[in-house]
Design a protein around this motif. Structure first.
Motif, PDB file in Angstrom:
ATOM      1  N   ALA A  74      35.153  26.033  38.332  1.00  0.00           N
ATOM      2  CA  ALA A  74      34.416  26.160  39.186  1.00  0.00           C
ATOM      3  C   ALA A  74      33.595  27.587  39.491  1.00  0.00           C
ATOM      4  O   ALA A  74      32.517  27.312  40.400  1.00  0.00           O
ATOM      5  CB  ALA A  74      35.711  27.240  40.168  1.00  0.00           C
ATOM      6  N   MET A  75      33.341  28.154  38.688  1.00  0.00           N
ATOM      7  CA  MET A  75      32.095  28.962  38.217  1.00  0.00           C
ATOM      8  C   MET A  75      30.931  28.405  38.111  1.00  0.00           C
ATOM      9  O   MET A  75      29.814  28.589  38.260  1.00  0.00           O
ATOM     10  CB  MET A  75      32.488  30.340  37.200  1.00  0.00           C
ATOM     11  N   GLU A  76      31.417  27.598  36.840  1.00  0.00           N
ATOM     12  CA  GLU A  76      29.954  26.204  36.742  1.00  0.00           C
ATOM     13  C   GLU A  76      29.449  26.245  37.937  1.00  0.00           C
ATOM     14  O   GLU A  76      27.654  26.436  38.181  1.00  0.00           O
ATOM     15  CB  GLU A  76      30.282  24.985  35.492  1.00  0.00           C
ATOM     16  N   GLY A  77      30.051  25.554  38.687  1.00  0.00           N
ATOM     17  CA  GLY A  77      29.694  24.641  39.719  1.00  0.00           C
ATOM     18  C   GLY A  77      28.794  26.525  41.260  1.00  0.00           C
ATOM     19  O   GLY A  77      27.898  25.620  41.722  1.00  0.00           O
ATOM     20  N   LEU A  78      29.634  27.374  41.101  1.00  0.00           N
ATOM     21  CA  LEU A  78      28.994  28.518  41.934  1.00  0.00           C
ATOM     22  C   LEU A  78      27.671  28.904  41.596  1.00  0.00           C
ATOM     23  O   LEU A  78      26.639  29.153  42.503  1.00  0.00           O
ATOM     24  CB  LEU A  78      29.824  29.567  41.913  1.00  0.00           C
ATOM     25  N   VAL A  79      27.754  28.630  40.044  1.00  0.00           N
ATOM     26  CA  VAL A  79      26.233  29.512  39.955  1.00  0.00           C
ATOM     27  C   VAL A  79      25.467  28.932  40.013  1.00  0.00           C
ATOM     28  O   VAL A  79      23.822  28.751  40.692  1.00  0.00           O
ATOM     29  CB  VAL A  79      26.557  29.755  38.663  1.00  0.00           C
ATOM     30  N   LYS A 122      29.747  34.200  47.392  1.00  0.00           N
ATOM     31  CA  LYS A 122      31.393  33.105  47.258  1.00  0.00           C
ATOM     32  C   LYS A 122      31.751  33.023  46.076  1.00  0.00           C
ATOM     33  O   LYS A 122      33.196  33.380  45.371  1.00  0.00           O
ATOM     34  CB  LYS A 122      30.418  31.726  46.658  1.00  0.00           C
ATOM     35  N   VAL A 123      30.799  34.098  45.079  1.00  0.00           N
ATOM     36  CA  VAL A 123      31.366  34.058  43.025  1.00  0.00           C
ATOM     37  C   VAL A 123      32.279  34.701  43.747  1.00  0.00           C
ATOM     38  O   VAL A 123      32.876  34.880  43.097  1.00  0.00           O
ATOM     39  CB  VAL A 123      30.084  34.453  42.448  1.00  0.00           C
ATOM     40  N   GLU A 124      32.189  36.208  44.382  1.00  0.00           N
ATOM     41  CA  GLU A 124      33.082  37.313  44.409  1.00  0.00           C
ATOM     42  C   GLU A 124      34.312  36.644  44.559  1.00  0.00           C
ATOM     43  O   GLU A 124      35.585  37.158  44.280  1.00  0.00           O
ATOM     44  CB  GLU A 124      32.365  38.181  45.564  1.00  0.00           C
ATOM     45  N   GLU A 141      35.882  35.088  41.871  1.00  0.00           N
ATOM     46  CA  GLU A 141      36.714  36.422  41.196  1.00  0.00           C
ATOM     47  C   GLU A 141      38.130  37.074  41.871  1.00  0.00           C
ATOM     48  O   GLU A 141      39.101  37.165  41.142  1.00  0.00           O
ATOM     49  CB  GLU A 141      35.726  36.926  40.983  1.00  0.00           C
ATOM     50  N   ILE A 142      38.339  37.276  43.054  1.00  0.00           N
ATOM     51  CA  ILE A 142      39.384  38.081  43.399  1.00  0.00           C
ATOM     52  C   ILE A 142      40.651  37.301  43.583  1.00  0.00           C
ATOM     53  O   ILE A 142      41.212  37.277  43.636  1.00  0.00           O
ATOM     54  CB  ILE A 142      39.028  37.988  44.948  1.00  0.00           C
ATOM     55  N   ALA A 143      39.731  35.638  43.647  1.00  0.00           N
ATOM     56  CA  ALA A 143      41.010  34.692  44.081  1.00  0.00           C
ATOM     57  C   ALA A 143      42.024  34.980  42.700  1.00  0.00           C
ATOM     58  O   ALA A 143      43.051  34.813  42.616  1.00  0.00           O
ATOM     59  CB  ALA A 143      40.515  33.410  44.441  1.00  0.00           C
ATOM     60  N   ALA A 203      56.458  29.238  30.090  1.00  0.00           N
ATOM     61  CA  ALA A 203      54.997  28.843  30.652  1.00  0.00           C
ATOM     62  C   ALA A 203      54.562  29.275  31.464  1.00  0.00           C
ATOM     63  O   ALA A 203      53.552  29.191  31.338  1.00  0.00           O
ATOM     64  CB  ALA A 203      56.104  27.610  31.639  1.00  0.00           C
ATOM     65  N   LEU A 204      55.314  30.860  32.448  1.00  0.00           N
ATOM     66  CA  LEU A 204      54.633  31.787  33.007  1.00  0.00           C
ATOM     67  C   LEU A 204      53.338  32.615  32.358  1.00  0.00           C
ATOM     68  O   LEU A 204      52.448  32.452  32.323  1.00  0.00           O
ATOM     69  CB  LEU A 204      54.769  32.448  33.428  1.00  0.00           C
ATOM     70  N   LEU A 205      54.250  32.618  31.423  1.00  0.00           N
ATOM     71  CA  LEU A 205      52.552  33.428  29.958  1.00  0.00           C
ATOM     72  C   LEU A 205      51.872  32.287  29.432  1.00  0.00           C
ATOM     73  O   LEU A 205      50.247  32.996  29.415  1.00  0.00           O
ATOM     74  CB  LEU A 205      53.489  33.990  29.231  1.00  0.00           C
ATOM     75  N   GLU A 206      51.917  30.773  29.342  1.00  0.00           N
ATOM     76  CA  GLU A 206      50.779  30.479  29.246  1.00  0.00           C
ATOM     77  C   GLU A 206      49.954  30.378  30.248  1.00  0.00           C
ATOM     78  O   GLU A 206      48.577  30.093  30.216  1.00  0.00           O
ATOM     79  CB  GLU A 206      51.466  28.969  29.059  1.00  0.00           C
ATOM     80  N   LEU A 207      49.995  30.288  31.769  1.00  0.00           N
ATOM     81  CA  LEU A 207      49.383  30.363  32.759  1.00  0.00           C
ATOM     82  C   LEU A 207      48.986  31.241  32.849  1.00  0.00           C
ATOM     83  O   LEU A 207      47.070  30.992  33.243  1.00  0.00           O
ATOM     84  CB  LEU A 207      50.432  30.281  33.815  1.00  0.00           C
ATOM     85  N   PHE A 208      49.138  32.186  32.407  1.00  0.00           N
ATOM     86  CA  PHE A 208      48.162  33.863  32.826  1.00  0.00           C
ATOM     87  C   PHE A 208      47.593  33.602  31.975  1.00  0.00           C
ATOM     88  O   PHE A 208      46.385  34.335  31.472  1.00  0.00           O
ATOM     89  CB  PHE A 208      49.145  34.681  32.519  1.00  0.00           C
ATOM     90  N   THR A 209      47.636  33.366  30.053  1.00  0.00           N
ATOM     91  CA  THR A 209      47.039  33.338  29.328  1.00  0.00           C
ATOM     92  C   THR A 209      45.731  31.786  29.706  1.00  0.00           C
ATOM     93  O   THR A 209      44.802  32.845  29.290  1.00  0.00           O
ATOM     94  CB  THR A 209      47.466  33.271  28.135  1.00  0.00           C
ATOM     95  N   ASP A 210      45.788  31.183  30.075  1.00  0.00           N
ATOM     96  CA  ASP A 210      45.073  29.881  30.813  1.00  0.00           C
ATOM     97  C   ASP A 210      44.188  30.241  31.633  1.00  0.00           C
ATOM     98  O   ASP A 210      42.767  30.710  31.429  1.00  0.00           O
ATOM     99  CB  ASP A 210      45.882  28.974  31.063  1.00  0.00           C
ATOM    100  N   GLU A 211      44.357  31.587  32.323  1.00  0.00           N
ATOM    101  CA  GLU A 211      43.537  31.444  33.556  1.00  0.00           C
ATOM    102  C   GLU A 211      42.880  33.103  33.572  1.00  0.00           C
ATOM    103  O   GLU A 211      42.035  32.727  33.707  1.00  0.00           O
ATOM    104  CB  GLU A 211      44.786  32.499  34.409  1.00  0.00           C
ATOM    105  N   ILE A 212      43.405  34.326  32.333  1.00  0.00           N
ATOM    106  CA  ILE A 212      42.845  35.058  31.945  1.00  0.00           C
ATOM    107  C   ILE A 212      41.183  34.190  30.856  1.00  0.00           C
ATOM    108  O   ILE A 212      40.124  35.018  31.249  1.00  0.00           O
ATOM    109  CB  ILE A 212      43.429  35.749  30.703  1.00  0.00           C
ATOM    110  N   LYS A 213      41.793  33.438  30.218  1.00  0.00           N
ATOM    111  CA  LYS A 213      40.631  32.322  29.599  1.00  0.00           C
ATOM    112  C   LYS A 213      39.561  32.178  30.528  1.00  0.00           C
ATOM    113  O   LYS A 213      38.238  31.850  30.534  1.00  0.00           O
ATOM    114  CB  LYS A 213      40.973  31.355  28.898  1.00  0.00           C
ATOM    115  N   ASP A 214      40.171  31.202  31.207  1.00  0.00           N
ATOM    116  CA  ASP A 214      38.920  30.843  32.261  1.00  0.00           C
ATOM    117  C   ASP A 214      37.943  31.536  33.334  1.00  0.00           C
ATOM    118  O   ASP A 214      36.998  32.193  32.789  1.00  0.00           O
ATOM    119  CB  ASP A 214      40.617  30.669  33.544  1.00  0.00           C
ATOM    120  N   ILE A 215      38.743  32.904  33.429  1.00  0.00           N
ATOM    121  CA  ILE A 215      38.202  34.128  34.162  1.00  0.00           C
ATOM    122  C   ILE A 215      37.180  34.704  32.855  1.00  0.00           C
ATOM    123  O   ILE A 215      35.734  35.590  33.202  1.00  0.00           O
ATOM    124  CB  ILE A 215      38.999  35.044  35.016  1.00  0.00           C
TER     125      ILE A 215
END
Ligand SMILES: [Fe+2]
Ligand SMILES: [Fe+2]
Length: 135
Positions: free
Chosen positions: A95-100, A127-129, A132-134, A24-36
């Motif tokens: 989130a990034m769509e909204g920030l842009v 805000k964008v940065e 990204e940092i988070a 589950a952790l790897l799946e979450l990690f991969t999803d977050e990588i896809k997001d960023i």
């Protein structure tokens, strides 16, 4: 979920300890990588607009430099996908769509040639940065 025995997240978490890749952790990690990945790619389109809207030469330069850095981040994420043995895949980041969009709103709401425009752009970029940092 664990009650029916089909989605036992405890068992999946154990896999992390045993070194198995499907967890589950790897799946979450991969999803977050896809997001960023989506977010960074989206920024390569937004940053030139922000640069164009900026008034001070220093701020224009900062956006230009950051565009190059962002392209580097996209490439680095592609390396992460490679390490995961996966094809690079972007997953829309709301989130990034909204920030842009917020940044675009600031451009609409401020007058060209004003310091207020630049202050707004810096605020939007920060805000964008932080997003990204988070991530
Ligand atoms: Fe980045
Ligand atoms: Fe950035």
């Amino acid at each position: 979920m664990a009650k029916n025995g089909k989605k036992n997240t405890t068992a999946k978490s154990k896999n992390v300890a045993t070194g198995e890749t499907h967890s589950a952790l790897l799946e979450l990690f991969t999803d977050e990588i896809k997001d960023i990945y989506w977010a960074e790619k989206h920024l390569t389109k937004a940053l030139p607009k922000m640069k164009k809207a900026a008034n001070s030469p220093e701020l224009q330069d900062a956006f230009a430099t950051h565009l190059e850095q962002t392209k580097g981040h996209v490439e680095r994420l592609e390396q992460v996908f490679e390490l995961l043995d996966k094809k690079p895949q972007a997953k829309k980041c709301d989130a990034m769509e909204g920030l842009v969009k917020e940044g675009e709103g600031i451009i609409e709401d401020t007058d060209d040639g004003t310091a207020t425009r630049d202050v707004g752009l810096i605020l939007a970029a920060q805000k964008v940065e932080h997003y990204e940092i988070a991530t």
